[in-house]
Write a protein that holds these residues in place. Structure first.
Motif, PDB file in Angstrom:
ATOM      1  N   ALA A  24       0.836  -1.203   0.000  1.00 44.98           N
ATOM      2  CA  ALA A  24       0.000   0.000   0.000  1.00 44.98           C
ATOM      3  C   ALA A  24       0.866   1.246   0.000  1.00 44.98           C
ATOM      4  CB  ALA A  24      -0.942  -0.002   1.197  1.00 44.98           C
ATOM      5  N   LEU A  25       1.954   1.213   0.760  1.00 45.59           N
ATOM      6  CA  LEU A  25       2.863   2.345   0.821  1.00 45.59           C
ATOM      7  C   LEU A  25       3.483   2.610  -0.546  1.00 45.59           C
ATOM      8  CD1 LEU A  25       4.327   4.397   2.658  1.00 45.59           C
ATOM      9  CD2 LEU A  25       6.035   2.646   3.061  1.00 45.59           C
ATOM     10  N   THR A  50       1.909   8.437   8.409  1.00 47.53           N
ATOM     11  CA  THR A  50       0.899   8.600   9.461  1.00 47.53           C
ATOM     12  C   THR A  50      -0.374   7.853   9.081  1.00 47.53           C
ATOM     13  OG1 THR A  50       1.770  10.745  10.142  1.00 47.53           O
ATOM     14  CG2 THR A  50      -0.506  10.285  10.718  1.00 47.53           C
ATOM     15  N   THR A  51      -0.830   8.026   7.842  1.00 41.98           N
ATOM     16  CA  THR A  51      -2.039   7.351   7.377  1.00 41.98           C
ATOM     17  C   THR A  51      -1.858   5.844   7.415  1.00 41.98           C
ATOM     18  OG1 THR A  51      -2.547   9.255   5.976  1.00 41.98           O
ATOM     19  CG2 THR A  51      -3.677   7.199   5.460  1.00 41.98           C
ATOM     20  N   GLN A  52      -0.690   5.368   6.998  1.00 38.20           N
ATOM     21  CA  GLN A  52      -0.402   3.928   7.000  1.00 38.20           C
ATOM     22  C   GLN A  52      -0.460   3.354   8.420  1.00 38.20           C
ATOM     23  OE1 GLN A  52       0.296   1.723   4.373  1.00 38.20           O
ATOM     24  NE2 GLN A  52      -0.067   0.349   6.063  1.00 38.20           N
ATOM     25  N   LEU A 103      -5.926  -3.373   2.218  1.00 40.42           N
ATOM     26  CA  LEU A 103      -5.547  -1.968   2.328  1.00 40.42           C
ATOM     27  C   LEU A 103      -5.039  -1.523   0.967  1.00 40.42           C
ATOM     28  CD1 LEU A 103      -5.080   0.522   4.118  1.00 40.42           C
ATOM     29  CD2 LEU A 103      -2.818  -0.395   4.637  1.00 40.42           C
ATOM     30  N   ASN A 104      -5.683  -0.508   0.400  1.00 41.52           N
ATOM     31  CA  ASN A 104      -5.319  -0.042  -0.935  1.00 41.52           C
ATOM     32  C   ASN A 104      -5.302   1.476  -0.980  1.00 41.52           C
ATOM     33  OD1 ASN A 104      -5.346  -2.616  -2.494  1.00 41.52           O
ATOM     34  ND2 ASN A 104      -7.422  -2.686  -1.683  1.00 41.52           N
ATOM     35  N   PRO A 105      -4.465   2.040  -1.856  1.00 41.41           N
ATOM     36  CA  PRO A 105      -4.479   3.495  -2.028  1.00 41.41           C
ATOM     37  C   PRO A 105      -5.701   3.911  -2.829  1.00 41.41           C
ATOM     38  CG  PRO A 105      -2.910   2.495  -3.523  1.00 41.41           C
ATOM     39  CD  PRO A 105      -3.449   1.382  -2.671  1.00 41.41           C
ATOM     40  N   LEU A 106      -6.150   5.119  -2.591  1.00 40.04           N
ATOM     41  CA  LEU A 106      -7.279   5.681  -3.321  1.00 40.04           C
ATOM     42  C   LEU A 106      -6.959   7.134  -3.613  1.00 40.04           C
ATOM     43  CD1 LEU A 106     -10.342   5.613  -4.232  1.00 40.04           C
ATOM     44  CD2 LEU A 106     -10.820   6.537  -1.966  1.00 40.04           C
ATOM     45  N   VAL A 145      -7.548   3.008   1.866  1.00 37.11           N
ATOM     46  CA  VAL A 145      -8.862   2.420   2.095  1.00 37.11           C
ATOM     47  C   VAL A 145      -8.734   1.006   2.625  1.00 37.11           C
ATOM     48  CG1 VAL A 145     -11.043   1.722   1.024  1.00 37.11           C
ATOM     49  CG2 VAL A 145      -9.908   3.812   0.272  1.00 37.11           C
ATOM     50  N   LEU A 146      -9.403   0.741   3.748  1.00 36.97           N
ATOM     51  CA  LEU A 146      -9.556  -0.615   4.275  1.00 36.97           C
ATOM     52  C   LEU A 146     -10.857  -1.163   3.715  1.00 36.97           C
ATOM     53  CD1 LEU A 146      -8.698  -0.119   8.046  1.00 36.97           C
ATOM     54  CD2 LEU A 146      -7.397  -1.449   6.384  1.00 36.97           C
ATOM     55  N   SER A 147     -10.835  -2.414   3.264  1.00 31.45           N
ATOM     56  CA  SER A 147     -12.030  -3.061   2.711  1.00 31.45           C
ATOM     57  C   SER A 147     -12.165  -4.435   3.337  1.00 31.45           C
ATOM     58  CB  SER A 147     -11.885  -3.247   1.198  1.00 31.45           C
ATOM     59  OG  SER A 147     -11.619  -2.037   0.567  1.00 31.45           O
ATOM     60  N   GLY A 148     -13.396  -4.822   3.618  1.00 33.09           N
ATOM     61  CA  GLY A 148     -13.621  -6.154   4.152  1.00 33.09           C
ATOM     62  C   GLY A 148     -15.100  -6.456   4.291  1.00 33.09           C
ATOM     63  N   THR A 149     -15.395  -7.663   4.774  1.00 31.11           N
ATOM     64  CA  THR A 149     -16.769  -8.066   5.015  1.00 31.11           C
ATOM     65  C   THR A 149     -16.861  -8.716   6.393  1.00 31.11           C
ATOM     66  OG1 THR A 149     -16.401 -10.212   3.973  1.00 31.11           O
ATOM     67  CG2 THR A 149     -17.322  -8.473   2.589  1.00 31.11           C
ATOM     68  N   HIS A 150     -18.062  -8.664   6.959  1.00 32.34           N
ATOM     69  CA  HIS A 150     -18.329  -9.319   8.236  1.00 32.34           C
ATOM     70  C   HIS A 150     -19.818  -9.610   8.306  1.00 32.34           C
ATOM     71  CE1 HIS A 150     -18.029 -10.478  12.379  1.00 32.34           C
ATOM     72  NE2 HIS A 150     -18.880  -9.544  12.743  1.00 32.34           N
TER      73      HIS A 150
END
Length: 179
Positions: free
Chosen positions: A8-9, A89-91, A110-113, A127-132
């Motif tokens: 991601a970085l 900081t964001t990371q 975790l991906n850049p946007l 951006v964090l992405s996931g499901t629950h």
């Protein structure tokens, strides 16, 4: 740093561009351009958008008209201050958020946007992405180191439209900087 964090970085560093002369750049590649004494906050058009209804649980929480999605904005002080580097900081904040979500960590990404804000300012976030439990979520995160501020916008949907909804929400939003 984990492999996910490193990827991601590296991707975020590749993002480039610059904002107009009147506004600090919000591109990671441009470095930290926000003045230390700036007031940083979210601004959004969702309150006047018929596709969204303001929810009582927070000052900037909205539900989609069809009831499938909820959007929440949040801003506050960086609790993991890293000197002089918005991307780092964001990371770190994104990594902490991921660690705090063990129930979705199996498929967490975790991906850049990079997006164009409603006023046309190019802005980078992670951006964090996931499901629950059949809920799909996206959380866009941006740390602004010099102003010691972190901003989040989270989207949770009962269908698989969270990514599309996040894109729509960000096109109607911006990080407002008042010098």
């Amino acid at each position: 740093m984990t492999a996910l964090a490193a990827a991601a970085l590296a991707s975020a560093l590749a993002l480039g561009g610059c904002a107009g002369a009147d506004s600090p750049s919000l591109r990671f590649a441009d470095g930290d351009t926000v003045p230390a004494d700036a007031e940083v906050s979210w601004a959004s058009d969702l309150e006047t958008d018929d596709a969204w209804t303001k929810e009582p649980q927070g000052p900037m929480t909205y539900a989609s008209a069809d009831g499938a999605c909820e959007v929440s904005y949040w801003q506050g002080d960086t609790w993991l201050y890293v000197g002089g580097n918005d991307l780092e900081t964001t990371q770190i904040i994104a990594t902490e958020e991921a660690a705090g979500a063990p129930s979705i960590s199996d498929d967490l990404e975790l991906n850049p946007l990079s997006f164009q804000s409603r006023s046309g300012v190019p802005t980078d976030m992670l951006v964090l992405s996931g499901t629950h439990e059949n809920m799909h979520m996206r959380m866009a995160i941006r740390g602004i180191t010099t102003a010691e501020t972190v901003l989040f916008v989270g989207v949770t949907c009962s269908n698989d439209t969270a990514g599309t909804v996040l894109d729509e929400v960000l096109s109607k939003s911006e990080i407002h900087i008042e010098p």
